[in-house]
Design a protein around this motif. Sequence first.
Motif, short mmCIF file in Angstrom:
data_model
loop_
_atom_site.label_atom_id
_atom_site.label_comp_id
_atom_site.label_asym_id
_atom_site.label_seq_id
_atom_site.Cartn_x
_atom_site.Cartn_y
_atom_site.Cartn_z
N TRP A 87 -20.93 28.92 83.31
CA TRP A 87 -20.39 29.38 81.68
C TRP A 87 -19.37 30.28 81.93
CZ3 TRP A 87 -23.86 28.14 77.98
CH2 TRP A 87 -25.27 27.76 78.63
N GLN A 88 -18.53 29.94 80.92
CA GLN A 88 -17.32 30.77 80.36
C GLN A 88 -17.74 31.88 79.66
OE1 GLN A 88 -14.13 28.60 78.35
NE2 GLN A 88 -12.74 30.55 78.70
N TYR A 96 -23.74 38.02 73.09
CA TYR A 96 -22.38 37.91 73.71
C TYR A 96 -22.43 36.42 73.51
CZ TYR A 96 -21.73 42.88 74.90
OH TYR A 96 -21.63 44.18 74.69
N LYS A 97 -21.09 35.77 73.54
CA LYS A 97 -20.92 34.28 73.39
C LYS A 97 -20.42 33.94 74.93
CE LYS A 97 -18.24 31.11 70.78
NZ LYS A 97 -16.99 31.00 69.71
N ALA A 98 -21.00 32.73 75.04
CA ALA A 98 -20.54 32.02 76.18
C ALA A 98 -20.61 30.54 76.03
CB ALA A 98 -21.60 32.33 77.51
N THR A 99 -19.81 29.65 76.88
CA THR A 99 -19.47 28.16 76.54
C THR A 99 -19.74 27.62 77.79
OG1 THR A 99 -17.24 28.39 76.80
CG2 THR A 99 -18.15 28.69 74.39
N THR A 100 -20.26 26.29 77.58
CA THR A 100 -20.28 25.47 78.83
C THR A 100 -20.09 23.86 78.38
OG1 THR A 100 -21.47 25.10 80.86
CG2 THR A 100 -22.83 25.21 78.91
N ILE A 147 -23.55 29.43 73.53
CA ILE A 147 -24.91 30.21 73.51
C ILE A 147 -24.49 31.57 73.05
CG2 ILE A 147 -26.06 28.92 75.30
CD1 ILE A 147 -25.63 31.25 77.23
N TRP A 148 -25.51 32.31 72.44
CA TRP A 148 -25.46 33.52 72.16
C TRP A 148 -26.36 34.28 72.97
CZ3 TRP A 148 -21.39 36.02 69.52
CH2 TRP A 148 -20.69 35.26 68.81
N TYR A 149 -26.27 35.39 73.68
CA TYR A 149 -27.29 35.63 74.63
C TYR A 149 -27.33 37.42 74.68
CZ TYR A 149 -23.38 36.66 77.61
OH TYR A 149 -22.32 37.32 78.35
N ASP A 150 -28.36 38.01 74.94
CA ASP A 150 -28.58 39.35 75.22
C ASP A 150 -28.34 39.55 76.65
OD1 ASP A 150 -29.21 41.83 75.54
OD2 ASP A 150 -31.30 41.66 74.58
N LYS A 151 -27.35 40.13 77.22
CA LYS A 151 -27.12 40.59 78.41
C LYS A 151 -27.95 41.68 79.02
CE LYS A 151 -23.05 43.78 77.97
NZ LYS A 151 -21.60 44.01 78.27
N ASN A 152 -28.43 42.22 78.38
CA ASN A 152 -29.51 43.32 78.96
C ASN A 152 -30.77 42.86 79.41
OD1 ASN A 152 -27.51 45.64 78.39
ND2 ASN A 152 -28.46 45.50 76.08
N ILE A 153 -30.97 41.62 79.01
CA ILE A 153 -32.41 41.17 79.53
C ILE A 153 -32.07 39.94 80.39
CG2 ILE A 153 -34.23 39.76 78.93
CD1 ILE A 153 -34.46 41.06 76.23
N LYS A 154 -32.44 40.16 81.75
CA LYS A 154 -31.88 39.26 82.76
C LYS A 154 -32.77 38.23 82.93
CE LYS A 154 -28.43 41.97 83.74
NZ LYS A 154 -26.84 41.59 83.29
N PRO A 164 -33.42 27.44 77.44
CA PRO A 164 -34.09 26.48 76.77
C PRO A 164 -33.46 24.90 77.43
CG PRO A 164 -32.64 27.20 75.49
CD PRO A 164 -32.65 28.07 76.40
N TRP A 165 -34.42 24.16 77.37
CA TRP A 165 -33.98 22.85 77.94
C TRP A 165 -33.90 22.82 79.54
CZ3 TRP A 165 -29.16 19.61 77.72
CH2 TRP A 165 -29.34 18.24 77.98
N LYS A 166 -32.48 22.23 79.87
CA LYS A 166 -32.13 22.09 81.17
C LYS A 166 -31.17 23.49 81.35
CE LYS A 166 -32.67 17.23 81.75
NZ LYS A 166 -32.04 16.00 82.10
N PHE A 167 -30.98 24.09 80.27
CA PHE A 167 -30.04 25.21 80.81
C PHE A 167 -30.64 26.28 81.74
CE2 PHE A 167 -28.98 24.04 76.31
CZ PHE A 167 -27.96 23.41 76.42
N ASN A 168 -29.63 26.72 82.76
CA ASN A 168 -30.10 27.55 83.75
C ASN A 168 -28.72 28.28 84.07
OD1 ASN A 168 -28.47 26.45 86.05
ND2 ASN A 168 -30.01 24.64 85.86
N ASN A 169 -28.99 29.38 84.93
CA ASN A 169 -27.76 30.33 85.37
C ASN A 169 -27.26 30.99 84.23
OD1 ASN A 169 -26.04 31.40 87.45
ND2 ASN A 169 -24.51 29.86 87.07
N VAL A 170 -28.03 31.29 83.17
CA VAL A 170 -27.67 31.68 82.07
C VAL A 170 -27.31 33.39 82.11
CG1 VAL A 170 -28.76 30.35 80.57
CG2 VAL A 170 -29.95 32.16 81.22
N PRO A 171 -26.36 34.11 81.62
CA PRO A 171 -25.92 35.42 81.73
C PRO A 171 -27.02 36.25 81.18
CG PRO A 171 -24.54 34.26 80.07
CD PRO A 171 -25.42 33.22 80.61
N GLY A 172 -27.89 35.82 80.70
CA GLY A 172 -28.89 36.70 79.66
C GLY A 172 -29.74 35.82 78.83
N LEU A 173 -30.67 36.64 78.19
CA LEU A 173 -31.52 35.96 77.49
C LEU A 173 -31.08 35.27 76.28
CD1 LEU A 173 -34.65 35.22 76.47
CD2 LEU A 173 -34.73 37.42 75.35
#
Length: 242
Positions: A113-114, A128-132, A141-148, A153-162
């Motif tokens: 993820w960038q 927060y925004k991230a791309t891959t 993706i838009w994610y909540d970095k406070n929830i680890k 969803p689907w095959k996405f993993n190693n995400v930086p937050g919820l």
Amino acid sequence: MKNLITISMMLFCSLVKSQTLIVEYNAFVKDNFTNKYHVFPAILESNSQQKVKLYKVNFGIKEDLKEKSTFVVTSKKKFQYKLFSQKSNKLFIEDLIQDKPYLLEDNLPEFKWQLLNEKKVVKNVILYKATTNFRGRDYIIWYDKNIKTYYGPWKFNNVPGLVYEVFEKTGFFKWEMVSYVNSTTDIADPFLTKEKFLDYKNYPKLRYGLSPELVEALKKNPNNNIFEQEKNGLEIKFEWEE
């Protein structure tokens, strides 16, 4: 004193007990003909500590839309797509391809993820925004970095937050989170055996190639050329084909 220690240990165990994150999503797929989205309910159950993930989507187009749709991303029949992974680098998948059920085994991808500084507020939460990029498609993706959590969803993993939202850059696919809860419920393996799973390297031919029946029929007529379908699913380029 002994009772106090026992109670303290019980409280400690309850606190450190691994939790399952259950997230409801709406999965959207755009229809080429109507230029509108079909919406399918999806659920992600994940436990990052135990390295277990179960993702399910209920596919199927409503009866009153079937005649108006040229929806080719998935079957118009109702079925449940399942994806499961447990303490391994493998994904076990149940899918319906060309109206036939298949059990497939894929490698668990390691998404890179960038992470960007861009942010927005959704439901009073700072996202927060991230791309891959994955198998030929670019995602935001838009994610909540406070929830680890490790899984999306689907095959996405190693995400930086919820993960709250996922957008495929062409606008063809997207996910939106509906709700989430924490649970102490264990994630059940939906597959009793892994012995009959096909290697995922068969997927491109099954998904985009011609059915064996049609290939045999065309072979009998030398004037017919055999062409594979346009790749228009979530995965359109595969690393083993490069």
